[in-house]
Every structure is written in C-alpha cells, then in structure tokens.
Design a protein around this motif. Sequence first.
Motif, PDB file in Angstrom:
ATOM      1  N   PHE A 313       0.724  -8.180   0.167  1.00  0.00           N
ATOM      2  CA  PHE A 313       1.948  -7.386   0.254  1.00  0.00           C
ATOM      3  C   PHE A 313       1.638  -5.892   0.204  1.00  0.00           C
ATOM      4  CE2 PHE A 313       5.534  -5.129  -1.590  1.00  0.00           C
ATOM      5  CZ  PHE A 313       6.587  -5.569  -0.803  1.00  0.00           C
ATOM      6  N   ILE A 314       0.838  -5.487  -0.780  1.00  0.00           N
ATOM      7  CA  ILE A 314       0.505  -4.063  -0.918  1.00  0.00           C
ATOM      8  C   ILE A 314      -0.333  -3.602   0.269  1.00  0.00           C
ATOM      9  CG2 ILE A 314      -0.644  -2.345  -2.358  1.00  0.00           C
ATOM     10  CD1 ILE A 314      -0.046  -4.118  -4.764  1.00  0.00           C
ATOM     11  N   GLY A 315      -1.288  -4.457   0.701  1.00  0.00           N
ATOM     12  CA  GLY A 315      -2.136  -4.083   1.829  1.00  0.00           C
ATOM     13  C   GLY A 315      -1.355  -3.890   3.112  1.00  0.00           C
ATOM     14  N   ILE A 316      -0.427  -4.794   3.400  1.00  0.00           N
ATOM     15  CA  ILE A 316       0.395  -4.676   4.614  1.00  0.00           C
ATOM     16  C   ILE A 316       1.309  -3.463   4.535  1.00  0.00           C
ATOM     17  CG2 ILE A 316       2.296  -5.794   5.854  1.00  0.00           C
ATOM     18  CD1 ILE A 316       0.817  -8.464   5.256  1.00  0.00           C
ATOM     19  N   LEU A 317       1.853  -3.223   3.350  1.00  0.00           N
ATOM     20  CA  LEU A 317       2.698  -2.037   3.160  1.00  0.00           C
ATOM     21  C   LEU A 317       1.911  -0.766   3.438  1.00  0.00           C
ATOM     22  CD1 LEU A 317       5.474  -0.940   2.108  1.00  0.00           C
ATOM     23  CD2 LEU A 317       4.382  -0.791  -0.144  1.00  0.00           C
ATOM     24  N   PHE A 318       0.705  -0.683   2.853  1.00  0.00           N
ATOM     25  CA  PHE A 318      -0.086   0.541   3.020  1.00  0.00           C
ATOM     26  C   PHE A 318      -0.681   0.648   4.410  1.00  0.00           C
ATOM     27  CE2 PHE A 318      -3.418   3.647   2.364  1.00  0.00           C
ATOM     28  CZ  PHE A 318      -2.816   4.541   1.485  1.00  0.00           C
ATOM     29  N   TYR A 319      -0.854  -0.471   5.095  1.00  0.00           N
ATOM     30  CA  TYR A 319      -1.397  -0.452   6.456  1.00  0.00           C
ATOM     31  C   TYR A 319      -0.365   0.067   7.449  1.00  0.00           C
ATOM     32  CZ  TYR A 319      -4.512  -2.215  10.180  1.00  0.00           C
ATOM     33  OH  TYR A 319      -5.369  -2.318  11.253  1.00  0.00           O
ATOM     34  N   ASN A 320       0.876  -0.384   7.312  1.00  0.00           N
ATOM     35  CA  ASN A 320       1.881  -0.118   8.341  1.00  0.00           C
ATOM     36  C   ASN A 320       2.692   1.158   8.119  1.00  0.00           C
ATOM     37  OD1 ASN A 320       2.177  -2.678  10.280  1.00  0.00           O
ATOM     38  ND2 ASN A 320       1.644  -3.414   8.244  1.00  0.00           N
ATOM     39  N   VAL A 321       3.236   1.345   6.938  1.00  0.00           N
ATOM     40  CA  VAL A 321       4.146   2.470   6.705  1.00  0.00           C
ATOM     41  C   VAL A 321       3.475   3.823   6.931  1.00  0.00           C
ATOM     42  CG1 VAL A 321       5.617   3.628   5.015  1.00  0.00           C
ATOM     43  CG2 VAL A 321       5.637   1.122   5.180  1.00  0.00           C
ATOM     44  N   PRO A 322       2.264   4.076   6.390  1.00  0.00           N
ATOM     45  CA  PRO A 322       1.624   5.373   6.669  1.00  0.00           C
ATOM     46  C   PRO A 322       1.365   5.607   8.151  1.00  0.00           C
ATOM     47  CG  PRO A 322       0.598   4.327   4.781  1.00  0.00           C
ATOM     48  CD  PRO A 322       1.502   3.308   5.401  1.00  0.00           C
ATOM     49  N   PHE A 323       1.077   4.518   8.905  1.00  0.00           N
ATOM     50  CA  PHE A 323       0.863   4.696  10.343  1.00  0.00           C
ATOM     51  C   PHE A 323       2.165   5.053  11.057  1.00  0.00           C
ATOM     52  CE2 PHE A 323      -3.387   2.555  10.420  1.00  0.00           C
ATOM     53  CZ  PHE A 323      -4.034   3.539  11.150  1.00  0.00           C
ATOM     54  N   ILE A 324       3.270   4.494  10.607  1.00  0.00           N
ATOM     55  CA  ILE A 324       4.564   4.875  11.202  1.00  0.00           C
ATOM     56  C   ILE A 324       4.804   6.366  11.015  1.00  0.00           C
ATOM     57  CG2 ILE A 324       7.070   4.609  11.011  1.00  0.00           C
ATOM     58  CD1 ILE A 324       6.618   1.677  10.295  1.00  0.00           C
ATOM     59  N   ILE A 325       4.518   6.854   9.812  1.00  0.00           N
ATOM     60  CA  ILE A 325       4.703   8.281   9.512  1.00  0.00           C
ATOM     61  C   ILE A 325       3.735   9.131  10.325  1.00  0.00           C
ATOM     62  CG2 ILE A 325       4.565  10.032   7.693  1.00  0.00           C
ATOM     63  CD1 ILE A 325       5.352   7.798   5.715  1.00  0.00           C
ATOM     64  N   LEU A 326       2.444   8.728  10.348  1.00  0.00           N
ATOM     65  CA  LEU A 326       1.428   9.496  11.072  1.00  0.00           C
ATOM     66  C   LEU A 326       1.740   9.591  12.559  1.00  0.00           C
ATOM     67  CD1 LEU A 326      -1.352  10.897  11.288  1.00  0.00           C
ATOM     68  CD2 LEU A 326      -2.375   8.612  11.507  1.00  0.00           C
ATOM     69  N   LEU A 327       2.069   8.467  13.178  1.00  0.00           N
ATOM     70  CA  LEU A 327       2.327   8.455  14.618  1.00  0.00           C
ATOM     71  C   LEU A 327       3.618   9.183  14.970  1.00  0.00           C
ATOM     72  CD1 LEU A 327       1.293   4.753  15.325  1.00  0.00           C
ATOM     73  CD2 LEU A 327       0.030   6.801  15.989  1.00  0.00           C
ATOM     74  N   SER A 328       4.552   9.273  14.016  1.00  0.00           N
ATOM     75  CA  SER A 328       5.788  10.026  14.254  1.00  0.00           C
ATOM     76  C   SER A 328       5.540  11.529  14.183  1.00  0.00           C
ATOM     77  CB  SER A 328       6.851   9.629  13.229  1.00  0.00           C
ATOM     78  OG  SER A 328       7.169   8.255  13.328  1.00  0.00           O
ATOM     79  N   LEU A 329       4.743  11.942  13.208  1.00  0.00           N
ATOM     80  CA  LEU A 329       4.485  13.373  13.006  1.00  0.00           C
ATOM     81  C   LEU A 329       3.403  13.909  13.943  1.00  0.00           C
ATOM     82  CD1 LEU A 329       4.547  13.559   9.090  1.00  0.00           C
ATOM     83  CD2 LEU A 329       6.389  14.121  10.701  1.00  0.00           C
ATOM     84  N   LEU A 330       2.457  13.033  14.315  1.00  0.00           N
ATOM     85  CA  LEU A 330       1.320  13.475  15.121  1.00  0.00           C
ATOM     86  C   LEU A 330       1.056  12.447  16.223  1.00  0.00           C
ATOM     87  CD1 LEU A 330      -0.708  15.878  15.019  1.00  0.00           C
ATOM     88  CD2 LEU A 330      -2.269  14.340  13.815  1.00  0.00           C
ATOM     89  N   PRO A 331       1.882  12.434  17.277  1.00  0.00           N
ATOM     90  CA  PRO A 331       1.721  11.435  18.341  1.00  0.00           C
ATOM     91  C   PRO A 331       0.354  11.521  19.010  1.00  0.00           C
ATOM     92  CG  PRO A 331       3.824  12.577  18.531  1.00  0.00           C
ATOM     93  CD  PRO A 331       3.013  13.337  17.514  1.00  0.00           C
ATOM     94  N   VAL A 417       6.895  -9.028   9.867  1.00  0.00           N
ATOM     95  CA  VAL A 417       6.254 -10.340   9.866  1.00  0.00           C
ATOM     96  C   VAL A 417       5.293 -10.465   8.683  1.00  0.00           C
ATOM     97  CG1 VAL A 417       4.680 -11.857  11.131  1.00  0.00           C
ATOM     98  CG2 VAL A 417       6.512 -10.666  12.350  1.00  0.00           C
ATOM     99  N   GLY A 418       4.536  -9.410   8.407  1.00  0.00           N
ATOM    100  CA  GLY A 418       3.593  -9.431   7.304  1.00  0.00           C
ATOM    101  C   GLY A 418       4.271  -9.558   5.955  1.00  0.00           C
ATOM    102  N   PHE A 419       5.400  -8.892   5.778  1.00  0.00           N
ATOM    103  CA  PHE A 419       6.159  -9.002   4.531  1.00  0.00           C
ATOM    104  C   PHE A 419       6.627 -10.440   4.290  1.00  0.00           C
ATOM    105  CE2 PHE A 419       7.709  -4.349   3.834  1.00  0.00           C
ATOM    106  CZ  PHE A 419       6.449  -4.046   3.328  1.00  0.00           C
ATOM    107  N   ILE A 420       7.129 -11.068   5.342  1.00  0.00           N
ATOM    108  CA  ILE A 420       7.594 -12.452   5.219  1.00  0.00           C
ATOM    109  C   ILE A 420       6.432 -13.370   4.855  1.00  0.00           C
ATOM    110  CG2 ILE A 420       8.643 -14.396   6.437  1.00  0.00           C
ATOM    111  CD1 ILE A 420      10.130 -12.322   8.166  1.00  0.00           C
ATOM    112  N   GLY A 421       5.249 -13.140   5.478  1.00  0.00           N
ATOM    113  CA  GLY A 421       4.076 -13.939   5.168  1.00  0.00           C
ATOM    114  C   GLY A 421       3.654 -13.813   3.714  1.00  0.00           C
TER     115      GLY A 421
END
Length: 443
Positions: A313-331, A417-421
């Motif tokens: 759970f923590i790994g998927i959270l840290f894998y996905n959310v920071p990338f959403i922020i990074l790709l939004s701020l720095l495409p 999907v990862g959260f549900i898993g």
Amino acid sequence: MIITRFLGIESLPNGAQNLFLRFTSLLVFSSFLFNLSTTFFILYAYSIIGIEAAGIVIAIRLTIQLIFDYPSGSLGDWIGQKWVFTLSLVCSTVYFYLLTIVDSLTIVDSFPMFVLIAIIWGFADAQASGTLNSWFDNNYQLVIDNEDSERKIYGFGLNRINSLSMIVMALAFIIGGFMATNFARPSVFLLQSFLCLVLIFLIQTLMNDIQSDKKDTSKQSMKQYFSLFKGGILFLFSSKKAFFFLMGIALISTCFIIWWELILFPVYFGYSGSDDLASLFRTIMFIIGIPIGIYMAKITQKISTGRISILYFIGILFYNVPFIILLSLLPPSDTLNIVGLAFTAFILTIANNILLDAAGTLQGRAMIDLVPSENRNAVYSLIPSLFSLMGIPLLPITGSLIKNYGLNIGIIIPLSVGFIGSLFILLSFIFKEKTLSQDPTHI
C-alpha cells in the motif's frame, strides 16, 4: 564459496545449496537476456505504429497469454517445468527475430506484423510464467526438510539473487542502449534471439528435478493433466485466504504491467531524450538499488509476512502520487532534463528498492507454503492469467487517457488498481486470523 556466503545459504544441505546455485544461474542469465531491449521496446513500437496501436498490440499479447497461461502452468506440473520453459524460449527466438525486420516494412504492413509478434510473444510468456520459480520452490521443499521452517534463509537468498539480477540487468541496459544508439534497435533484438538458444542449452543442463521418493514422477496420463488443470482453479476458491491473496497479487501485478508497458519508459525517454541516456539512467538506478537490496535482505528477515499489504500500500502510494505531481509540474519533453531525472530517481529508489522489493520478498515467503506443490506451476500461472484478464481492457483505456490528457492522468488507473490489490491482501490475512481464532485446537 563466495557466492554461497553472499546468498546466505552456507547452513543449508549441499543439495539445497546446489539447487540455489542452479536457480541463480538461470535467473541471472534470463534477466540479462530479456532486459537488453526493455528500455526502448515500447518506444520502438510507438515510433512505428503509434501509442494507441501499441496499446492494442499489448492487449493482444496479454489476451494470448490469458488463453494459454493457465493451461501451460498445468502442463508444467504434468510434464516438468523445464520442457515448458524450453518451448517458451523457442517462441521467444522467433518473435525477437521478427522484431528485427518489422521496421523495414511499410506502415500498412507493420501493424499486422506487430500483431503476429504479439501472438507469438503472448504464447511464449504463457509458457514461461511461473515455470522457473515453480521448479525452484517445489525442489526446495523436497530438499530442505525442516531446516528452514520459517523460510527466512529462502527469503534472504532470493533477495540476494535479486541483487545479482539487478547487476546483470544494469549491464544489459548499458549494452542494449549502446547497441540501439550505435547500431540501431533491431541489432539488440537479433542478439536476444541468439541468446535464447544459449538459454535453452542451459535449461536442459541445469533445470533438472531433485529425485526424491516424496516427488510423484508418474504424471503421464491425460486424466492426471486434467486433474492438475482443475486443481489450480479449485485452489483459488478453496478458501477466502487463498482467493483474496492471489487476487490481490494479480491486481498489484496489473498495476505495474500498465506502468511498465505504457508509462515508465516514456518517462525515462521524456527526461533523457535518447535511448543511450535512458539506458544509462536506468543503469544508474539499478546500481543505486544493488546495495539497498543487499541491506534489505537482512531487514526483511525481521519482518513477518503479515506486513505484505502495508508495504504494498505504501509503496504503490509513493510510486504513483509523486509521479502525478512531477509529470504535472514538469511535463516530459523528450530532451535531457536533470531535474526530472533527479526526482524520478528519488521516487523509484524509495518505492521500488525499499518498499516494493521488501513486499515482494515477503510475498515469496508466503507463497512457497501457501500453494500446494502438485499445483504450484498452475497456480503461479493463474496469477498472470488473472492480471492479463484485467489488463486487456485497462491498457487501451490507459493508452487513450495518456494520448488525450497526458501521462499524469493515465497514472490514476494503476494507482486505483494497486490500492484495491493491497486491500485484498490485507483481507486475506484478516480471514486467516479469523479462521485461526475460531479453531479451538489452535493455540
């Protein structure tokens, strides 16, 4: 021997040590072979047929894998894993060769060729899934007796093998990236086609079962095959523990299939700008991960398997959310961007090398005793069948989201999907605890 000390298996019987060394050789060679082109394969497909068509091709590959995965797992339980793995490599030799010629075709002809490649690739993946690990786990149980009852040596050794694999994978990225940049991408696929033949020889030499009176070697009749075929499916529904654990692992695998097929490598290329720099960055990431993996092998020995869901759970959270922020701020702009690469490195180091790798080690420790040996290959192949079933509709949907709204929006699907898993795996341990607490004979 230095390698036995590194793997932490000196205290095991000689037969178990030999098994570990054979497994290490096959896994490390496979890691090198199949990672020579992973950094740029999806970019290769994008450049020829486009991202939406590439998503369709990947979905076709997963469909073929879905159709043949579980039957091939039962086949491995029936005739032996090494023969099924050999068949996979024969198919791999063919599709790698076809990849060398597809870029010379016209645009009209290239998509049908990619479809053919996807069909052969999917069939090869179906045969390969779970075979090597099933062979190792079954034979480890036969040779170990009660000397590693909590599977801590098993988990430690697998973590160290993973570190060795990371070293050779880093080497594969460098060689693959150099060849792709200086000789063109098809030259890498041609090398992989040849190495598949080498691996077939190694499999026939090293992947032999340990003889034991505990092992049933009389699986010859079709009746026995269909019994094994049914056994894996019946095991999935044999208990709430088994159902939620296997479904949770399949959902998490779906999360990362989407990442690896459609998102990760465009991120690498988007912040590096070339095949060789993307491969170099990926190599650096693996080099960073090697000492972390060696250290985490000791840490995971102290963690119970009940913590799998929390780590995922923590790994998927840290894998996905920071990338959403990074790709939004720095495409990504397909040019060298040091800031983007630095943040990508930070995210992947914490998520992959610490949290998710630890969860994967605990998962292996849990599954070796959860899954019955007579159906192990079938069950290990059932998981890819399940995530293929989920990935087939999700990959084109994610590809469409990425095309229309960007990579950061596409990440929402694997995150969900990862959260549900993770929740499913948590439920599997809750149901186990309830079963134990309700059993008056359990103390």
